[in-house]
Design a protein around this motif. Structure first.
Motif, PDB file in Angstrom:
ATOM      1  N   LYS A  81       3.860  21.324  -0.604  1.00  0.00           N
ATOM      2  CA  LYS A  81       4.890  20.359  -0.997  1.00  0.00           C
ATOM      3  C   LYS A  81       4.856  19.114  -0.111  1.00  0.00           C
ATOM      4  O   LYS A  81       4.998  17.984  -0.597  1.00  0.00           O
ATOM      5  N   LEU A  82       4.680  19.327   1.194  1.00  0.00           N
ATOM      6  CA  LEU A  82       4.672  18.183   2.107  1.00  0.00           C
ATOM      7  C   LEU A  82       3.465  17.287   1.889  1.00  0.00           C
ATOM      8  O   LEU A  82       3.548  16.072   2.061  1.00  0.00           O
ATOM      9  N   MET A  83       2.328  17.881   1.530  1.00  0.00           N
ATOM     10  CA  MET A  83       1.152  17.058   1.217  1.00  0.00           C
ATOM     11  C   MET A  83       1.447  16.155   0.023  1.00  0.00           C
ATOM     12  O   MET A  83       1.043  14.986  -0.001  1.00  0.00           O
ATOM     13  N   VAL A  84       2.155  16.679  -0.964  1.00  0.00           N
ATOM     14  CA  VAL A  84       2.528  15.868  -2.127  1.00  0.00           C
ATOM     15  C   VAL A  84       3.496  14.761  -1.717  1.00  0.00           C
ATOM     16  O   VAL A  84       3.339  13.599  -2.114  1.00  0.00           O
ATOM     17  N   VAL A  85       4.488  15.118  -0.915  1.00  0.00           N
ATOM     18  CA  VAL A  85       5.498  14.128  -0.493  1.00  0.00           C
ATOM     19  C   VAL A  85       4.851  13.001   0.307  1.00  0.00           C
ATOM     20  O   VAL A  85       5.103  11.808   0.044  1.00  0.00           O
ATOM     21  N   THR A  86       4.019  13.354   1.295  1.00  0.00           N
ATOM     22  CA  THR A  86       3.382  12.312   2.110  1.00  0.00           C
ATOM     23  C   THR A  86       2.443  11.456   1.273  1.00  0.00           C
ATOM     24  O   THR A  86       2.325  10.244   1.501  1.00  0.00           O
ATOM     25  N   ILE A 134       4.587   8.953  -0.659  1.00  0.00           N
ATOM     26  CA  ILE A 134       5.043   7.878   0.241  1.00  0.00           C
ATOM     27  C   ILE A 134       3.917   6.885   0.486  1.00  0.00           C
ATOM     28  O   ILE A 134       4.116   5.663   0.420  1.00  0.00           O
ATOM     29  N   ASN A 135       2.726   7.402   0.751  1.00  0.00           N
ATOM     30  CA  ASN A 135       1.572   6.523   0.977  1.00  0.00           C
ATOM     31  C   ASN A 135       1.254   5.693  -0.258  1.00  0.00           C
ATOM     32  O   ASN A 135       0.952   4.496  -0.166  1.00  0.00           O
ATOM     33  N   LEU A 136       1.321   6.338  -1.430  1.00  0.00           N
ATOM     34  CA  LEU A 136       1.022   5.639  -2.686  1.00  0.00           C
ATOM     35  C   LEU A 136       1.993   4.491  -2.924  1.00  0.00           C
ATOM     36  O   LEU A 136       1.596   3.408  -3.380  1.00  0.00           O
ATOM     37  N   LEU A 137       3.256   4.705  -2.613  1.00  0.00           N
ATOM     38  CA  LEU A 137       4.252   3.658  -2.815  1.00  0.00           C
ATOM     39  C   LEU A 137       4.095   2.523  -1.806  1.00  0.00           C
ATOM     40  O   LEU A 137       4.336   1.348  -2.146  1.00  0.00           O
ATOM     41  N   LEU A 138       3.701   2.868  -0.592  1.00  0.00           N
ATOM     42  CA  LEU A 138       3.610   1.849   0.460  1.00  0.00           C
ATOM     43  C   LEU A 138       2.302   1.071   0.428  1.00  0.00           C
ATOM     44  O   LEU A 138       2.253  -0.074   0.902  1.00  0.00           O
ATOM     45  N   ASP A 139       1.221   1.686  -0.086  1.00  0.00           N
ATOM     46  CA  ASP A 139      -0.091   1.033  -0.076  1.00  0.00           C
ATOM     47  C   ASP A 139      -0.074  -0.369  -0.679  1.00  0.00           C
ATOM     48  O   ASP A 139      -0.448  -1.347  -0.007  1.00  0.00           O
ATOM     49  N   PRO A 140       0.315  -0.547  -1.952  1.00  0.00           N
ATOM     50  CA  PRO A 140       0.270  -1.909  -2.523  1.00  0.00           C
ATOM     51  C   PRO A 140       1.204  -2.877  -1.821  1.00  0.00           C
ATOM     52  O   PRO A 140       0.889  -4.065  -1.690  1.00  0.00           O
ATOM     53  N   LEU A 141       2.347  -2.356  -1.344  1.00  0.00           N
ATOM     54  CA  LEU A 141       3.300  -3.236  -0.663  1.00  0.00           C
ATOM     55  C   LEU A 141       2.737  -3.755   0.651  1.00  0.00           C
ATOM     56  O   LEU A 141       2.784  -4.965   0.934  1.00  0.00           O
ATOM     57  N   LEU A 142       2.178  -2.859   1.469  1.00  0.00           N
ATOM     58  CA  LEU A 142       1.685  -3.261   2.785  1.00  0.00           C
ATOM     59  C   LEU A 142       0.325  -3.956   2.718  1.00  0.00           C
ATOM     60  O   LEU A 142      -0.001  -4.763   3.590  1.00  0.00           O
ATOM     61  N   ILE A 143      -0.488  -3.647   1.711  1.00  0.00           N
ATOM     62  CA  ILE A 143      -1.811  -4.278   1.607  1.00  0.00           C
ATOM     63  C   ILE A 143      -1.700  -5.670   0.995  1.00  0.00           C
ATOM     64  O   ILE A 143      -2.264  -6.649   1.512  1.00  0.00           O
ATOM     65  N   LEU A 148      -3.051  14.903  -1.131  1.00  0.00           N
ATOM     66  CA  LEU A 148      -3.457  14.290   0.132  1.00  0.00           C
ATOM     67  C   LEU A 148      -4.778  13.536  -0.011  1.00  0.00           C
ATOM     68  O   LEU A 148      -4.919  12.399   0.451  1.00  0.00           O
ATOM     69  N   LEU A 149      -5.757  14.162  -0.667  1.00  0.00           N
ATOM     70  CA  LEU A 149      -7.062  13.534  -0.808  1.00  0.00           C
ATOM     71  C   LEU A 149      -7.037  12.404  -1.815  1.00  0.00           C
ATOM     72  O   LEU A 149      -7.780  11.426  -1.680  1.00  0.00           O
ATOM     73  N   ALA A 191       0.431   2.384   6.071  1.00  0.00           N
ATOM     74  CA  ALA A 191       1.053   3.240   5.055  1.00  0.00           C
ATOM     75  C   ALA A 191       0.860   4.708   5.401  1.00  0.00           C
ATOM     76  O   ALA A 191       1.775   5.532   5.260  1.00  0.00           O
ATOM     77  N   SER A 192      -0.330   5.050   5.894  1.00  0.00           N
ATOM     78  CA  SER A 192      -0.606   6.429   6.303  1.00  0.00           C
ATOM     79  C   SER A 192       0.225   6.816   7.524  1.00  0.00           C
ATOM     80  O   SER A 192       0.696   7.957   7.627  1.00  0.00           O
ATOM     81  N   VAL A 193       0.386   5.885   8.472  1.00  0.00           N
ATOM     82  CA  VAL A 193       1.198   6.158   9.661  1.00  0.00           C
ATOM     83  C   VAL A 193       2.616   6.562   9.256  1.00  0.00           C
ATOM     84  O   VAL A 193       3.163   7.575   9.727  1.00  0.00           O
ATOM     85  N   ILE A 194       3.223   5.787   8.385  1.00  0.00           N
ATOM     86  CA  ILE A 194       4.601   6.059   7.972  1.00  0.00           C
ATOM     87  C   ILE A 194       4.684   7.380   7.209  1.00  0.00           C
ATOM     88  O   ILE A 194       5.604   8.189   7.425  1.00  0.00           O
ATOM     89  N   ALA A 195       3.719   7.621   6.306  1.00  0.00           N
ATOM     90  CA  ALA A 195       3.735   8.849   5.504  1.00  0.00           C
ATOM     91  C   ALA A 195       3.604  10.092   6.382  1.00  0.00           C
ATOM     92  O   ALA A 195       4.352  11.067   6.227  1.00  0.00           O
ATOM     93  N   PHE A 196       2.647  10.078   7.327  1.00  0.00           N
ATOM     94  CA  PHE A 196       2.456  11.233   8.199  1.00  0.00           C
ATOM     95  C   PHE A 196       3.658  11.445   9.123  1.00  0.00           C
ATOM     96  O   PHE A 196       4.026  12.585   9.428  1.00  0.00           O
ATOM     97  N   ALA A 197       4.257  10.359   9.590  1.00  0.00           N
ATOM     98  CA  ALA A 197       5.432  10.484  10.456  1.00  0.00           C
ATOM     99  C   ALA A 197       6.585  11.156   9.717  1.00  0.00           C
ATOM    100  O   ALA A 197       7.297  11.997  10.289  1.00  0.00           O
ATOM    101  N   CYS A 198       6.765  10.821   8.446  1.00  0.00           N
ATOM    102  CA  CYS A 198       7.816  11.458   7.650  1.00  0.00           C
ATOM    103  C   CYS A 198       7.541  12.954   7.481  1.00  0.00           C
ATOM    104  O   CYS A 198       8.444  13.792   7.637  1.00  0.00           O
TER     105      CYS A 198
END
Length: 444
Positions: A156-161, A164-173, A19-20, A190-197
């Motif tokens: 586990k969920l912290m890792v999953v989110t 998701i954020n890591l994959l979306l960051d370069p795409l959305l930025i 997460l951090l 990217a954080s919005v989508i990751a936390f929602a999941c």
């Protein structure tokens, strides 16, 4: 005991690391946009920490009250308390988010942001506040699982989110193909989508658990209001002090220059990442301590705290020295700007080793909320920031610029850790001695 502490802590450590690290990854990607976007993001950190402070304070109340109820074998009450604090938390964080959106301009001007920086912040702040609210709801769910001794799902969920954020960051930025991306706001979306999941998974998982109870909430609210406020109030104040201190600190750094603000924002992200073991232990240890407190086992509490303190100090000191030695390379990996890189390396050298004692202070404050002395924990948290950290930081900046600021901040962390451990010993040694005398009297 060591194996059990390890089993409770390692899932949270891995989850917190993930997460951090995605927060640090956010800043590393934003740094590629330039000094101005990174400085704009850095100005928002204290207010983001403010939201986190409120949610952590409520999360501490969830974990402490439910673990005590479970320790006293009050299963139904534990369910009502879980539902009650979750409802209060969602409304409280939502109200705070709306207030911070409404007051954004005067707050950021007060922190030292100029007109150009304010324009960058305005586009970023709305999705970032949405992400903060979703992240708070997700954290409350994690707190409920931790209170029941389940640290694996939150980890586990912290890792999953984070993935998701890591994959979306370069795409959305930065965009993809002909699409140019969203720039700085892309990191927030990217954080919005990751936390929602993550929140969706938590909600569906809770449906299969018998951990919430919706009947009798009004009566429970009247009966437990004092207990909830007694823990959540001081804990929340304790957690709100760091954001306030961060605002004051960044206002001092802003007087040194924009590059210094950008470097300070990066080292702030690196600080939370380097303290991942401490943060995991402050999440996994209090429910265990709360159960010991509920059963009156102060000898076990003493053994747990000594073990945790040894782990924190040895780990953080070794990591801090290693990071200080590797400071130029770490700074170079986080920023390609030579000015930011040099300032960041300087901050790493002086700050990271001091986190050994800072971690000890964080452990004591977290334990205090579970052991029935939240007011002392709140006072210790305040003393760490406003008696030790900020005065030393300000004096260092006044005397020696950025280098003096780094030395002063490190000295403040060290003094706070020593004072916190002395406070803990003064309280618990009396409890352990009184319990031992009581047992000896009963045997005689």
């Amino acid at each position: 005991m060591g194996r059990q502490l390890w089993r409770q802590t390692w899932p949270m450590a891995i989850g917190a690391l993930a997460l951090l690290s995605f927060q640090l990854v956010d800043s590393a990607f934003v740094a590629r946009l330039g000094t101005e976007p990174l400085a704009a993001q850095s100005f928002t950190f204290p207010l983001s920490f403010l939201i986190i402070g409120v949610q952590v304070g409520l999360g501490i109340a969830i974990a402490a009250l439910i673990s005590r109820a479970l320790g006293a074998r009050e299963q139904e009450r534990a369910g009502r308390l879980g539902s009650l604090v979750l409802l209060i938390g969602s409304v409280t964080i939502g109200s705070l988010v709306i207030l911070l959106w409404w007051l954004q301009a005067p707050i950021f001007r007060l922190l030292g942001a100029d007109a150009d920086t304010l324009a960058l912040i305005r586009d970023y702040w709305a999705p970032q506040l949405v992400a903060a609210w979703l992240g708070a709801l997700l954290y409350f769910g994690y707190s409920l699982f931790r209170a029941h001794g389940n640290t694996r799902l939150p980890g586990k969920l912290m890792v999953v989110t984070s993935l998701i954020n890591l994959l979306l960051d370069p795409l959305l930025i930065f965009g993809w193909g002909e699409w140019q991306g969203l720039g700085l706001p892309g990191a927030a979306w990217a954080s919005v989508i990751a936390f929602a999941c993550g929140l969706t998974i938590v909600v569906f998982t809770l449906r299969d658990k018998n951990w919430l109870a919706w009947e009798g909430l009004k009566q429970e609210a009247r009966q437990s209001a004092k207990a909830v406020l007694g823990i959540a109030g001081p804990a929340m104040i304790s957690q709100l002090m760091p954001p306030l201190a961060a605002m004051l600190a960044i206002s001092v750094v802003a007087g040194l220059g924009q590059a210094e603000v950008a470097a300070w924002g990066l080292v702030t992200r690196l600080e939370t990442l380097s303290l991942v073991v401490v943060l995991a232990m402050t999440m996994s240890l209090p429910p265990w301590l709360g159960r010991c407190y509920g059963s009156g086992d102060w000898a076990q509490i003493g053994r747990l705290m000594r073990l945790a303190a040894k782990v924190v100090v040895v780990w953080q000191l070794a990591l801090g020295v290693l990071m200080a030695l590797l400071a130029p390379w770490v700074a170079g990996g986080l920023s390609g700007n030579p000015e930011i890189r040099d300032d960041l390396a300087l901050l790493i050298r002086f700050l990271l080793p001091s986190y050994a004692l800072l971690g000890l202070c964080m452990l004591v404050v977290s334990a205090g909320n579970a052991l029935g002395w939240p007011l002392r924990a709140m006072l210790m948290s305040g003393a760490r920031l406003f008696v030790f950290y900020l005065p030393c930081l300000w004096l260092g900046a006044y005397l020696g610029g950025l280098e003096g600021l780094a030395i002063g901040a490190g000295a403040g962390n060290t003094l706070a850790g020593l004072a916190a451990w002395q406070l803990y010993r003064s309280v618990t040694d009396k409890k352990v001695a009184a319990q031992a005398n009581k047992k000896a009297t009963a045997r005689s």
